[in-house]
Design an enzyme around this catalytic site. Structure first.
Site, PDB file in Angstrom:
ATOM      1  N   ASN A 195      25.078 -24.921 -20.989  1.00 21.88           N
ATOM      2  CA  ASN A 195      23.744 -25.166 -20.482  1.00 21.88           C
ATOM      3  C   ASN A 195      23.281 -23.930 -19.699  1.00 21.88           C
ATOM      4  O   ASN A 195      23.249 -22.847 -20.261  1.00 21.88           O
ATOM      5  CB  ASN A 195      23.723 -26.448 -19.623  1.00 21.88           C
ATOM      6  CG  ASN A 195      22.314 -26.997 -19.449  1.00 21.88           C
ATOM      7  OD1 ASN A 195      21.504 -26.948 -20.376  1.00 21.88           O
ATOM      8  ND2 ASN A 195      22.010 -27.539 -18.284  1.00 21.88           N
ATOM      9  N   ASP A 207      16.778 -29.717 -12.121  1.00 23.74           N
ATOM     10  CA  ASP A 207      17.026 -28.888 -13.298  1.00 23.74           C
ATOM     11  C   ASP A 207      17.299 -27.460 -12.836  1.00 23.74           C
ATOM     12  O   ASP A 207      18.054 -27.256 -11.900  1.00 23.74           O
ATOM     13  CB  ASP A 207      15.846 -28.983 -14.274  1.00 23.74           C
ATOM     14  CG  ASP A 207      16.275 -28.750 -15.721  1.00 23.74           C
ATOM     15  OD1 ASP A 207      17.051 -27.806 -15.966  1.00 23.74           O
ATOM     16  OD2 ASP A 207      15.845 -29.500 -16.608  1.00 23.74           O
TER      17      ASP A 207
END
Length: 296
Positions: free
Chosen positions: A105, A202
Site C-alpha cells: 500500500n 488514509d
C-alpha cells in the site's frame, strides 16, 4: 487566500494514491492502485502521462523518486525500479510469499534514502496480516513492524526523529521514535485520535511546522493536526468523498496535491461528489516537508 481546491486531472481513478513531488523535474507522480497504472502530471503543461502496467501486475501501491532518475514502485507484493529511458522495469525485492492475498500500500523514503512501505490485504477483512518494511540502498529488505491491518499514511517530523504511521482500521495515528542512522523505529504511541465522524485515516504528510496533514477516506477532506497536542487545527473540504493522500509540491512547497478514489461508491455518492477519483490541488499558507528519493 482561496481555499477552493483546483481540479487538475478529472480522471475518475478507481483508487488514486501516492502523490509524490519531484522537485528536480517539477512534476508529480501518482498511481491508480487497482488499475496498476503510474501517472506523471506536469503542472506547467497540465498534461497527465499514463503508464499502464496491467499486463504485468494487478496493483501498484505507491511510487517514489530515485537518485538515479527512475522511479521506485510497488507492484503487488514486490518493489521494482522503473527506467524512463528504456521504459522497462526491474524487480528488486519481494515480500510475504506466504500471503498471496496481500499487496503493498503506501510508501515513502526517509532522508537517508531508505524506502519504507507497508502491506495490507487486497480485500481487507480486519485480519492483521499487514507489515511495515524498509528497503535499504543495498536492496535488502527488512520488517520494521507487523500486526497491521491497512498500513497507510506515513511521514516524519522536521527533525526526522519522529515517524508517523496510520492504520486505516484504527482511529489512532501513531508516532514512533525514528533512528536516522539505523532506520529503526521504537516507542510506539498515539499522536492523536480521530473522532468517529468524517471517515477513516488514509494518506498523510507533514509540514515545516511539524503538523500532520491527513486525508480522510469517506470524509471528503484533508485535516491538519497538531501531533504534539492532539488538536485538530483545520479541515479542508474537497469535492471527492474518498480523499486518499496529500503531498506538498510546487516551487515554494506550499501547494497541496491530493488524490482521491471512485472505487466502491454508490450512485448517490458519485452524484454528490462529482470529482471522485480526481487529482486536486490546494494553495496553502504553509510550507511542506520535502520528499526524498530512494538512494539505491
Amino acid at each position: 487566500m482561496d481555499l477552493t481546491p483546483e481540479i487538475l486531472v478529472d480522471r475518475k481513478a478507481l483508487t488514486g494514491e501516492s502523490p509524490c513531488w519531484d522537485a528536480n523535474r517539477g512534476v508529480l507522480y501518482w498511481v491508480d492502485i487497482p488499475r496498476a497504472t503510474l501517472f506523471v502530471y506536469n503542472p506547467r503543461t497540465r498534461q497527465n502521462q499514463s503508464l499502464d502496467l496491467r499486463q504485468h501486475f494487478s496493483s501498484i501501491g505507491c511510487v517514489v523518486t530515485c537518485t538515479s532518475d527512475g522511479l521506485l514502485f510497488t507492484p503487488d507484493r514486490k518493489v521494482a525500479y522503473f527506467d524512463f529511458d528504456r521504459m522497462t522495469y526491474q524487480i528488486l525485492a519481494e515480500v510475504e510469499p506466504d500471503l498471496p492475498g496481500n499487496r503493498f500500500n503506501d510508501g515513502k523514503c526517509d532522508p537517508r534514502g531508505r524506502f519504507l512501505a507497508g502491506t495490507m490485504q487486497i480485500n481487507p477483512d480486519g485480519t492483521p496480516t499487514g507489515s511495515l518494511y524498509s528497503l535499504g540502498r543495498d536492496a535488502k529488505i527488512r520488517k520494521l513492524l507487523d500486526g497491521l491491518i491497512i498500513s497507510n499514511g506515513m511521514g516524519w517530523s522536521p527533525d526526522y526523529r519522529t515517524f508517523y504511521l496510520a492504520d486505516s482500521f484504527s482511529k489512532d495515528i501513531w508516532a514512533f521514535d525514528y533512528d536516522l542512522d539505523s532506520g529503526d523505529i521504537a516507542n510506539r504511541r498515539t499522536a492523536f485520535t480521530l473522532p468517529d465522524d468524517n471517515g477513516s485515516a488514509d494518506g498523510l504528510t507533514t509540514d515545516r511546522a511539524g503538523m500532520v496533514w491527513l486525508a480522510r477516506w469517506d470524509g471528503a477532506c484533508v485535516q491538519r493536526w497538531n501531533p504534539l497536542s492532539g488538536e485538530l487545527l483545520a479541515t479542508y473540504s474537497f469535492p471527492a468523498k474518498r480523499t486518499s493522500c496529500p503531498a506538498f509540491g510546487g516551487k515554494q512547497m506550499n501547494e497541496l496535491y491530493v488524490t482521491s478514489a471512485a472505487i466502491g461508491l454508490s450512485e448517490e455518492d458519485l452524484q454528490a461528489y462529482p470529482h471522485n477519483g480526481a487529482l486536486m490541488r490546494l494553495q496553502t499558507g504553509f510550507t511542506g516537508m520535502p520528499g526524498f528519493p530512494f538512494a539505491g
